[in-house]
Design a protein around this motif. Structure first.
Motif, PDB file in Angstrom:
ATOM      1  N   LEU A  54       0.636  -1.423  -0.148  1.00 29.58           N
ATOM      2  CA  LEU A  54       0.338   0.121   0.475  1.00 29.58           C
ATOM      3  C   LEU A  54       0.903   1.727  -0.119  1.00 29.58           C
ATOM      4  O   LEU A  54       1.096   1.843   0.881  1.00 29.58           O
ATOM      5  N   ALA A  55       0.579   2.036  -1.354  1.00 31.66           N
ATOM      6  CA  ALA A  55       1.389   3.097  -1.410  1.00 31.66           C
ATOM      7  C   ALA A  55       1.252   4.088   0.405  1.00 31.66           C
ATOM      8  O   ALA A  55      -0.262   4.269  -0.008  1.00 31.66           O
ATOM      9  N   ALA A 110       8.701  10.524   7.053  1.00 30.35           N
ATOM     10  CA  ALA A 110       9.689  10.040   5.991  1.00 30.35           C
ATOM     11  C   ALA A 110       8.992  10.413   4.629  1.00 30.35           C
ATOM     12  O   ALA A 110       9.597  11.420   2.980  1.00 30.35           O
ATOM     13  N   GLN A 111       7.937  11.247   4.392  1.00 22.46           N
ATOM     14  CA  GLN A 111       6.767  12.223   3.177  1.00 22.46           C
ATOM     15  C   GLN A 111       6.144  11.071   2.806  1.00 22.46           C
ATOM     16  O   GLN A 111       5.194  11.084   1.951  1.00 22.46           O
ATOM     17  N   ARG A 112       7.466   9.539   2.435  1.00 26.21           N
ATOM     18  CA  ARG A 112       6.736   9.029   1.529  1.00 26.21           C
ATOM     19  C   ARG A 112       6.986   7.257   1.514  1.00 26.21           C
ATOM     20  O   ARG A 112       7.962   7.144   2.527  1.00 26.21           O
ATOM     21  N   GLY A 113       6.490   6.187   0.916  1.00 23.69           N
ATOM     22  CA  GLY A 113       6.819   4.531   1.976  1.00 23.69           C
ATOM     23  C   GLY A 113       5.635   3.993   1.432  1.00 23.69           C
ATOM     24  O   GLY A 113       4.553   4.310   0.354  1.00 23.69           O
ATOM     25  N   ALA A 114       5.532   2.661   1.629  1.00 25.01           N
ATOM     26  CA  ALA A 114       4.529   2.088   1.299  1.00 25.01           C
ATOM     27  C   ALA A 114       4.383   0.944   3.255  1.00 25.01           C
ATOM     28  O   ALA A 114       4.844   1.184   4.401  1.00 25.01           O
ATOM     29  N   LEU A 115       3.010   0.484   3.252  1.00 27.82           N
ATOM     30  CA  LEU A 115       2.973  -0.252   4.239  1.00 27.82           C
ATOM     31  C   LEU A 115       3.063  -1.666   3.201  1.00 27.82           C
ATOM     32  O   LEU A 115       2.113  -1.739   2.622  1.00 27.82           O
ATOM     33  N   HIS A 116       3.200  -2.734   3.767  1.00 26.88           N
ATOM     34  CA  HIS A 116       3.868  -4.453   3.140  1.00 26.88           C
ATOM     35  C   HIS A 116       2.983  -4.762   4.580  1.00 26.88           C
ATOM     36  O   HIS A 116       2.527  -4.993   5.872  1.00 26.88           O
ATOM     37  N   SER A 143       6.166  -1.431   7.768  1.00 24.59           N
ATOM     38  CA  SER A 143       6.211   0.067   7.146  1.00 24.59           C
ATOM     39  C   SER A 143       7.534   0.145   6.639  1.00 24.59           C
ATOM     40  O   SER A 143       8.484   0.044   7.261  1.00 24.59           O
ATOM     41  N   VAL A 144       8.377   0.612   5.478  1.00 28.71           N
ATOM     42  CA  VAL A 144       9.658   1.279   4.781  1.00 28.71           C
ATOM     43  C   VAL A 144       9.022   2.056   4.340  1.00 28.71           C
ATOM     44  O   VAL A 144       8.731   2.206   3.222  1.00 28.71           O
ATOM     45  N   ASP A 145      10.132   2.319   4.675  1.00 23.05           N
ATOM     46  CA  ASP A 145      10.527   4.209   3.634  1.00 23.05           C
ATOM     47  C   ASP A 145      12.132   4.405   3.677  1.00 23.05           C
ATOM     48  O   ASP A 145      12.413   3.560   4.007  1.00 23.05           O
ATOM     49  N   GLY A 146      12.310   5.258   3.188  1.00 23.31           N
ATOM     50  CA  GLY A 146      13.658   5.453   2.949  1.00 23.31           C
ATOM     51  C   GLY A 146      14.083   6.780   2.632  1.00 23.31           C
ATOM     52  O   GLY A 146      15.046   7.305   1.971  1.00 23.31           O
ATOM     53  N   ALA A 147      13.448   7.236   3.920  1.00 26.70           N
ATOM     54  CA  ALA A 147      14.350   8.508   3.960  1.00 26.70           C
ATOM     55  C   ALA A 147      15.337   7.934   5.453  1.00 26.70           C
ATOM     56  O   ALA A 147      15.612   7.366   6.165  1.00 26.70           O
ATOM     57  N   ALA A 148      16.518   9.673   6.039  1.00 24.73           N
ATOM     58  CA  ALA A 148      17.374   9.078   7.345  1.00 24.73           C
ATOM     59  C   ALA A 148      16.999   8.292   7.847  1.00 24.73           C
ATOM     60  O   ALA A 148      15.107   9.092   8.489  1.00 24.73           O
ATOM     61  N   GLY A 149      17.493   7.758   8.673  1.00 24.93           N
ATOM     62  CA  GLY A 149      16.306   6.478   9.849  1.00 24.93           C
ATOM     63  C   GLY A 149      16.289   8.087  11.207  1.00 24.93           C
ATOM     64  O   GLY A 149      16.660   8.691  11.354  1.00 24.93           O
ATOM     65  N   PHE A 150      15.814   7.276  12.145  1.00 21.35           N
ATOM     66  CA  PHE A 150      15.460   7.939  13.143  1.00 21.35           C
ATOM     67  C   PHE A 150      16.353   7.420  14.511  1.00 21.35           C
ATOM     68  O   PHE A 150      16.627   6.329  14.289  1.00 21.35           O
ATOM     69  N   LEU A 163      12.955  -3.477  14.426  1.00 23.03           N
ATOM     70  CA  LEU A 163      12.802  -2.234  13.446  1.00 23.03           C
ATOM     71  C   LEU A 163      13.708  -1.799  13.206  1.00 23.03           C
ATOM     72  O   LEU A 163      15.336  -2.727  13.976  1.00 23.03           O
ATOM     73  N   TYR A 164      14.777  -1.692  11.714  1.00 27.12           N
ATOM     74  CA  TYR A 164      15.873  -1.255  11.291  1.00 27.12           C
ATOM     75  C   TYR A 164      15.786   0.054  10.973  1.00 27.12           C
ATOM     76  O   TYR A 164      15.289   0.509  10.368  1.00 27.12           O
ATOM     77  N   SER A 165      16.693   1.131  11.434  1.00 26.52           N
ATOM     78  CA  SER A 165      17.263   2.193  10.949  1.00 26.52           C
ATOM     79  C   SER A 165      17.896   2.871  11.386  1.00 26.52           C
ATOM     80  O   SER A 165      19.063   2.347  11.873  1.00 26.52           O
ATOM     81  N   ASP A 166      18.897   3.393   9.157  1.00 20.03           N
ATOM     82  CA  ASP A 166      19.940   3.392   9.557  1.00 20.03           C
ATOM     83  C   ASP A 166      19.709   4.603   8.348  1.00 20.03           C
ATOM     84  O   ASP A 166      18.853   5.059   7.372  1.00 20.03           O
ATOM     85  N   ASP A 167      20.571   5.225   7.180  1.00 15.45           N
ATOM     86  CA  ASP A 167      20.620   6.311   6.596  1.00 15.45           C
ATOM     87  C   ASP A 167      19.861   6.145   4.860  1.00 15.45           C
ATOM     88  O   ASP A 167      19.310   7.108   4.471  1.00 15.45           O
ATOM     89  N   HIS A 168      19.896   4.650   5.221  1.00 16.13           N
ATOM     90  CA  HIS A 168      18.839   3.940   3.401  1.00 16.13           C
ATOM     91  C   HIS A 168      17.504   4.326   4.276  1.00 16.13           C
ATOM     92  O   HIS A 168      16.792   4.160   3.182  1.00 16.13           O
ATOM     93  N   GLY A 169      17.118   4.466   5.593  1.00 14.51           N
ATOM     94  CA  GLY A 169      15.572   4.174   5.792  1.00 14.51           C
ATOM     95  C   GLY A 169      15.038   3.710   6.601  1.00 14.51           C
ATOM     96  O   GLY A 169      16.704   3.168   7.379  1.00 14.51           O
ATOM     97  N   SER A 170      14.005   3.607   7.327  1.00 13.18           N
ATOM     98  CA  SER A 170      13.332   2.317   7.813  1.00 13.18           C
ATOM     99  C   SER A 170      12.218   1.586   7.484  1.00 13.18           C
ATOM    100  O   SER A 170      11.747   1.983   6.595  1.00 13.18           O
ATOM    101  N   VAL A 171      12.496   0.763   8.542  1.00 12.43           N
ATOM    102  CA  VAL A 171      11.401  -0.484   8.541  1.00 12.43           C
ATOM    103  C   VAL A 171      11.260  -0.796   9.771  1.00 12.43           C
ATOM    104  O   VAL A 171      11.923  -1.957  10.481  1.00 12.43           O
ATOM    105  N   VAL A 172       9.978  -1.251   9.507  1.00 13.55           N
ATOM    106  CA  VAL A 172       8.860  -1.646  11.196  1.00 13.55           C
ATOM    107  C   VAL A 172       8.370  -2.701  10.826  1.00 13.55           C
ATOM    108  O   VAL A 172       8.000  -2.667  10.255  1.00 13.55           O
ATOM    109  N   LEU A 173       8.153  -3.496  11.951  1.00  8.27           N
ATOM    110  CA  LEU A 173       7.411  -4.722  11.142  1.00  8.27           C
ATOM    111  C   LEU A 173       6.950  -5.152  12.895  1.00  8.27           C
ATOM    112  O   LEU A 173       7.468  -4.884  13.996  1.00  8.27           O
ATOM    113  N   ALA A 174       5.544  -5.389  12.487  1.00  9.32           N
ATOM    114  CA  ALA A 174       4.744  -5.767  13.905  1.00  9.32           C
ATOM    115  C   ALA A 174       4.208  -7.443  12.878  1.00  9.32           C
ATOM    116  O   ALA A 174       3.935  -6.932  12.342  1.00  9.32           O
TER     117      ALA A 174
END
Length: 337
Positions: free
Chosen positions: A11-12, A58-64, A81-88, A120-131
């Protein structure tokens, strides 16, 4: 127990109106899987917070989204949740009352309490959060396997498929990439999957030869089979065609070899490769919809994250975008827990 392929629904997220859509889609999936009203509402709230967090941070990303199954027969819902912004900052975002930029501020700490499995994983490439959520009272008996499976252009037919079968300490994993994409590629892959399911713990060479016969008359495809014995810490691997595979631990990665050819078409030979002392390793198998020039160790700490997070990161950063793609990640130490 056998886990079978299920496409990842993407889902965009690039507009606030999409948060409500994500909530409704997630809730409908939970209801379809048998969640009662309260538990489906819990899934909806987690989807809302994850989607809102992406947009505000991140302003944009997706929900898988993906349906899950466990050995006890309980169905669950996986949200990433998947995004490509700088990590938090993980510690800040896990604190109740902290907002990444205007959400309700309940914090990912609340999401982690609502989910039986959270990472979750977050770095300069972006963030991924799993539930991962299951009905209340069903415990957290998690299978440490992650999958990201996508068809080209969201086609209902996917030429990739996978299976993972368990029997005591034994695990047998399959990835097939049907030649091309679309309905005929899917037909080839499903023929192979049905053949594999008949006897997944036969010797890998025997399984491959049976697939070759049963896929004859279809387009055929690339096939890889991995069999792991947790008691011995050994793995047997055979592949024909362009399925990629890697064994990784905290320090090193090692690619696994496949030989040229098309299963169900023509190949000259196959060879089973044997590996030992693997109880602290990840097995990553992927179709050629994923680039092969990646190194897990360029992502600090990612090797220690949940396999579903690893699969999502690899898909986010290395999907070619011109074919079906499957990334299967198995924690060989904890997949039987």
């Amino acid at each position: 127990m056998t886990l079978t392929a299920s496409l990842t629904q993407v889902l965009a997220l690039d507009d606030s109106s999409q948060v409500g859509h994500a909530r409704r889609v997630a809730q409908r999936l939970a209801e379809r899987l048998g969640f009662d009203e309260a538990d489906a509402g819990r899934v909806a709230l987690v989807a809302t917070e994850l989607a809102s967090n992406v947009l505000k941070h991140a302003q944009r990303g997706a929900l898988h989204l993906r349906a899950l199954s466990r050995a006890d027969g309980v169905a669950g819902v996986e949200l990433l949740s998947v995004d490509g912004a700088a990590g938090f900052d993980r510690s800040q975002c896990m604190t109740d009352g902290f907002s990444t930029g205007g959400t309700q501020g309940i914090g990912l700490g609340s999401v982690s309490r609502s989910a039986q499995v959270f990472d979750l994983y977050s770095d300069d490439h972006g963030s991924v959060v799993l539930a991962r959520l299951y009905p209340a009272g069903q415990g957290s008996d998690d299978v440490r396997i992650g999958v990201s499976q996508h068809s080209l252009h969201d086609d209902p037919a996917c030429g990739d498929t996978w299976q993972v079968a368990f029997h005591g300490p034994l695990l047998s994993a399959l990835v097939i990439d049907g030649l091309g994409h679309g309905a005929e590629a899917e037909q080839a892959a499903l023929a192979g999957a049905r053949s594999f399911a008949e006897a997944p713990f036969d010797p890998p060479q025997t399984v491959l030869e049976r697939l070759h016969v049963d896929m004859n008359g279809t387009r055929g495809g690339a096939v890889a089979i991995a069999q792991f014995d947790a008691t011995q810490g050994t793995l047997h691997y055979v592949g024909v065609g362009n399925i990629g595979a890697t064994l990784a631990d905290a320090q090193h990665s090692h690619g696994l070899a496949s030989l040229p050819g098309i299963v169900g078409g023509q190949y000259r030979k196959s060879q089973v490769f044997d590996y030992a002392h693997l109880n602290h390793h990840l097995l990553i198998m992927y179709s050629d919809g994923l680039q092969s020039r990646w190194n897990l160790h360029t992502y600090p700490g990612l090797v220690h994250r949940h396999p579903a997070v690893i699969a999502a990161v690899l898909h986010r950063d290395f999907c070619r975008g011109r074919d079906d793609v499957t990334v299967l990640v198995i924690d060989l130490e904890f997949s039987h827990a």
